[in-house]
Design a protein around this motif. Sequence first.
Motif, PDB file in Angstrom:
ATOM      1  N   TYR A 102       0.861  -1.181   0.000  1.00  0.00           N
ATOM      2  CA  TYR A 102       0.000   0.000   0.000  1.00  0.00           C
ATOM      3  C   TYR A 102       0.895   1.228   0.000  1.00  0.00           C
ATOM      4  O   TYR A 102       1.769   1.341   0.869  1.00  0.00           O
ATOM      5  CB  TYR A 102      -0.867   0.052   1.260  1.00  0.00           C
ATOM      6  CG  TYR A 102      -1.937  -1.006   1.351  1.00  0.00           C
ATOM      7  CD1 TYR A 102      -2.904  -1.138   0.361  1.00  0.00           C
ATOM      8  CD2 TYR A 102      -2.009  -1.856   2.455  1.00  0.00           C
ATOM      9  CE1 TYR A 102      -3.904  -2.105   0.463  1.00  0.00           C
ATOM     10  CE2 TYR A 102      -3.004  -2.812   2.571  1.00  0.00           C
ATOM     11  CZ  TYR A 102      -3.954  -2.934   1.568  1.00  0.00           C
ATOM     12  OH  TYR A 102      -4.940  -3.876   1.676  1.00  0.00           O
ATOM     13  N   GLY A 114       8.006  -1.132   8.382  1.00  0.00           N
ATOM     14  CA  GLY A 114       7.225   0.078   8.615  1.00  0.00           C
ATOM     15  C   GLY A 114       7.958   1.163   9.393  1.00  0.00           C
ATOM     16  O   GLY A 114       7.317   2.115   9.856  1.00  0.00           O
ATOM     17  N   ARG A 117       0.012   4.105   0.821  1.00  0.00           N
ATOM     18  CA  ARG A 117      -0.475   5.015   1.875  1.00  0.00           C
ATOM     19  C   ARG A 117      -0.368   6.477   1.414  1.00  0.00           C
ATOM     20  O   ARG A 117      -0.631   6.754   0.236  1.00  0.00           O
ATOM     21  CB  ARG A 117       0.274   4.730   3.194  1.00  0.00           C
ATOM     22  CG  ARG A 117       0.194   3.239   3.635  1.00  0.00           C
ATOM     23  CD  ARG A 117      -1.202   2.807   4.013  1.00  0.00           C
ATOM     24  NE  ARG A 117      -1.729   3.536   5.146  1.00  0.00           N
ATOM     25  CZ  ARG A 117      -1.536   3.238   6.417  1.00  0.00           C
ATOM     26  NH1 ARG A 117      -0.803   2.175   6.729  1.00  0.00           N
ATOM     27  NH2 ARG A 117      -2.073   3.941   7.388  1.00  0.00           N
ATOM     28  N   ASP A 129      -7.316   3.478   4.872  1.00  0.00           N
ATOM     29  CA  ASP A 129      -6.166   4.220   5.390  1.00  0.00           C
ATOM     30  C   ASP A 129      -6.514   4.826   6.762  1.00  0.00           C
ATOM     31  O   ASP A 129      -7.665   4.785   7.202  1.00  0.00           O
ATOM     32  CB  ASP A 129      -5.799   5.315   4.380  1.00  0.00           C
ATOM     33  CG  ASP A 129      -4.302   5.617   4.385  1.00  0.00           C
ATOM     34  OD1 ASP A 129      -3.655   5.419   5.437  1.00  0.00           O
ATOM     35  OD2 ASP A 129      -3.788   6.052   3.350  1.00  0.00           O
ATOM     36  N   GLY A 130      -5.510   5.391   7.405  1.00  0.00           N
ATOM     37  CA  GLY A 130      -5.725   6.024   8.711  1.00  0.00           C
ATOM     38  C   GLY A 130      -6.761   7.142   8.658  1.00  0.00           C
ATOM     39  O   GLY A 130      -7.421   7.430   9.655  1.00  0.00           O
ATOM     40  N   LYS A 173       9.826   0.823   0.052  1.00  0.00           N
ATOM     41  CA  LYS A 173       9.052   0.356   1.203  1.00  0.00           C
ATOM     42  C   LYS A 173       9.996  -0.363   2.151  1.00  0.00           C
ATOM     43  O   LYS A 173      10.694  -1.305   1.741  1.00  0.00           O
ATOM     44  CB  LYS A 173       7.958  -0.602   0.734  1.00  0.00           C
ATOM     45  CG  LYS A 173       7.386  -1.535   1.800  1.00  0.00           C
ATOM     46  CD  LYS A 173       6.398  -0.870   2.724  1.00  0.00           C
ATOM     47  CE  LYS A 173       5.877  -1.858   3.786  1.00  0.00           C
ATOM     48  NZ  LYS A 173       5.001  -1.209   4.769  1.00  0.00           N
ATOM     49  N   ILE A 174      10.045   0.094   3.382  1.00  0.00           N
ATOM     50  CA  ILE A 174      10.777  -0.617   4.425  1.00  0.00           C
ATOM     51  C   ILE A 174       9.826  -1.662   5.008  1.00  0.00           C
ATOM     52  O   ILE A 174       8.695  -1.331   5.392  1.00  0.00           O
ATOM     53  CB  ILE A 174      11.265   0.361   5.514  1.00  0.00           C
ATOM     54  CG1 ILE A 174      12.189   1.430   4.910  1.00  0.00           C
ATOM     55  CG2 ILE A 174      11.942  -0.386   6.664  1.00  0.00           C
ATOM     56  CD1 ILE A 174      13.492   0.915   4.346  1.00  0.00           C
ATOM     57  N   ALA A 187       2.671   6.274   5.410  1.00  0.00           N
ATOM     58  CA  ALA A 187       2.705   5.478   6.631  1.00  0.00           C
ATOM     59  C   ALA A 187       3.261   4.088   6.350  1.00  0.00           C
ATOM     60  O   ALA A 187       3.194   3.593   5.220  1.00  0.00           O
ATOM     61  CB  ALA A 187       1.306   5.372   7.229  1.00  0.00           C
ATOM     62  N   GLU A 188       3.790   3.463   7.392  1.00  0.00           N
ATOM     63  CA  GLU A 188       4.397   2.135   7.272  1.00  0.00           C
ATOM     64  C   GLU A 188       5.605   2.156   6.350  1.00  0.00           C
ATOM     65  O   GLU A 188       5.914   1.176   5.669  1.00  0.00           O
ATOM     66  CB  GLU A 188       3.372   1.078   6.854  1.00  0.00           C
ATOM     67  CG  GLU A 188       2.279   0.830   7.896  1.00  0.00           C
ATOM     68  CD  GLU A 188       2.790   0.170   9.181  1.00  0.00           C
ATOM     69  OE1 GLU A 188       3.769  -0.580   9.117  1.00  0.00           O
ATOM     70  OE2 GLU A 188       2.194   0.434  10.263  1.00  0.00           O
TER      71      GLU A 188
END
Lengths: 332, 332
Positions: A45, A278, A47, A184-185, A274-275, A256-257
């Motif tokens: 995602y 997160g 985000r 999402d948040g 992307k880590i 995020a993440e």
Amino acid sequence: MTQPVPMVEIWRGDLLESQHLGHAVVCDASGKVVEAWGDDEKVIYPRSSCKMLQALPLIESGAADAYGLTSEHLALACASHQGAAIHTDRVQLWLDGLGLSVDDFRCGPQKPSDKDAHEALVRAGKQPCQIHNNCSGKHSGFLTLNKHLGAGSEYIEVDHPVQRASREAFEEMTGETAEYYGIDGCSAPNFSTSVAGLARAMAKMAKPDGTGARAQASKRLVEAMCAHPDLVAGEGGACTELMRAMGGKVAIKTGAEAVYVAILPEQGLGMALKIVDGGTRAAEAAIAGLLVKYGVLDANHPAARKYLHGPILSRRGLNTGHMRLSEGFVQV
Amino acid sequence: MTQPVPMVEIWRGDLLESQHLGHAVVCDASGKVVEAWGDDEKVIYPRSSCKMLQALPLIESGAADAYGLTSEHLALACASHQGAAIHTDRVQLWLDGLGLSVDDFRCGPQKPSDKDAHEALVRAGKQPCQIHNNCSGKHSGFLTLNKHLGAGSEYIEVDHPVQRASREAFEEMTGETAEYYGIDGCSAPNFSTSVAGLARAMAKMAKPDGTGARAQASKRLVEAMCAHPDLVAGEGGACTELMRAMGGKVAIKTGAEAVYVAILPEQGLGMALKIVDGGTRAAEAAIAGLLVKYGVLDANHPAARKYLHGPILSRRGLNTGHMRLSEGFVQV
């Protein structure tokens, strides 16, 4: 499936204390993967890193012009802002201009991450509200599009015209059909893509094809982000500090993440990473490393040093450790 | 070297969004590894998870009794507290009893993580001070030992008698010579150990050998932690909520960069784990999983469910995802 690669190390004294793995891709505007680490087909995602894609229909529909949106509005539509006065004052005026109120938002309340704004609320005995939500600019964009379309109030539902338009733009830009979506948040849907798809979308933002509506919208959004780094995050934020360090020539955005993207117009390149765990500190270090490698960020700029290396201080200000990029990833 | 294993997954909708790897060990009081995941010989900093080891000399030296410390003081010496009034009021009285002041601390100031305490400071126009540092109880213990020893004011230096005593106790309990030390966030030295060494130390705390000074000190510290879960962290903190859920029968403690330990007196077991990326949410989930597996935490207790599974909510309170333990790690 290629495994994620070590990207960022946290050292304390002479011991490697923690480590972050990730996936990263650099694409050109033809969609070709220029360089990749880990699994470029890893589905993630994006985000908040894809807010500039979610904002494309706002312009392409004619809504942005119908409501006289400026580059400040567009930067806020792409922002994860800190809820500082420079953000919330502008969002309030935006709502006023639409004849709407904070109650029309569906993003939910969030404590401002801006220290002054939070302390002002506490002193006034007030609770944070939806305008302080880091996504209130994006949601103002959704509300603007929604007013233009004359659709229903629940603009965050996945089958609402606003989100259908958002999904369509997102899939066209990534060149992929979104296999998943999550909430999402901020309660809006967030569609999945591969890391390569996200980098491809950023490359298209960097070097739009032709002169049509998509190209013009892409250009306006990237220019807005580059012109207003303080609106995209806020003082002390990585997006703001690193964009300033690059002199407004590159747009970057966190999600995020531990997602991060970059749009390099002069180079015609897009980046996405992307880590896996997160961890935001690692996403910030990794994107800084990529930006240095591709010649748009000076490794010795204080902001570059901060996000690449730390230092990691004790609460008395003692230097206790540092960060560094892992061997096998970018070396700066 | 054994690789770390997947331990905790973060799901959003139907997509695995993030994942955490780690090392974990369960030991008995003989030092035998009962069960392990990842590399039990992985060298880590225990950070705040070893505060009960750092507090052993406070009791063994006679300082605790000379200054009339109660189990509340001892729980605070082992705490990473939230800077709430229940913590800072007690620390202030402790300092008063020693004839010392906040200025004698060397831990540095820290914003209280307790919301009420932070907001009270903001309303009063005051800055956080050293008493709000989550380690101010540990440092009160250091100051008490230091006063008893009559040593110099810089009690956080690695060759100071207070830290030499702390290191000696730490190495005796882990059964290892510390290969590294780092400066912790509170500016005190933190010595390295293997994950197995840390678990071994916790098992010795759980089931002390004999009736000597070490055994008595261990017993008093574990009892103090179990008796005062609210002092060890604070309302909403994982240590406090999970210790309460276990009815005061097990002591657990978090450390920065995602370390967690557990002391199980009835079972005579010690546990230690480290999440490679330093993600605290994963350390909390993983220790909860181990505690369920070893029969001391009810998987259906609300606190267990919270740390094991979430849910992960949007800012409007919508359920957007959940956590779960990875296959190959503990299944609950």
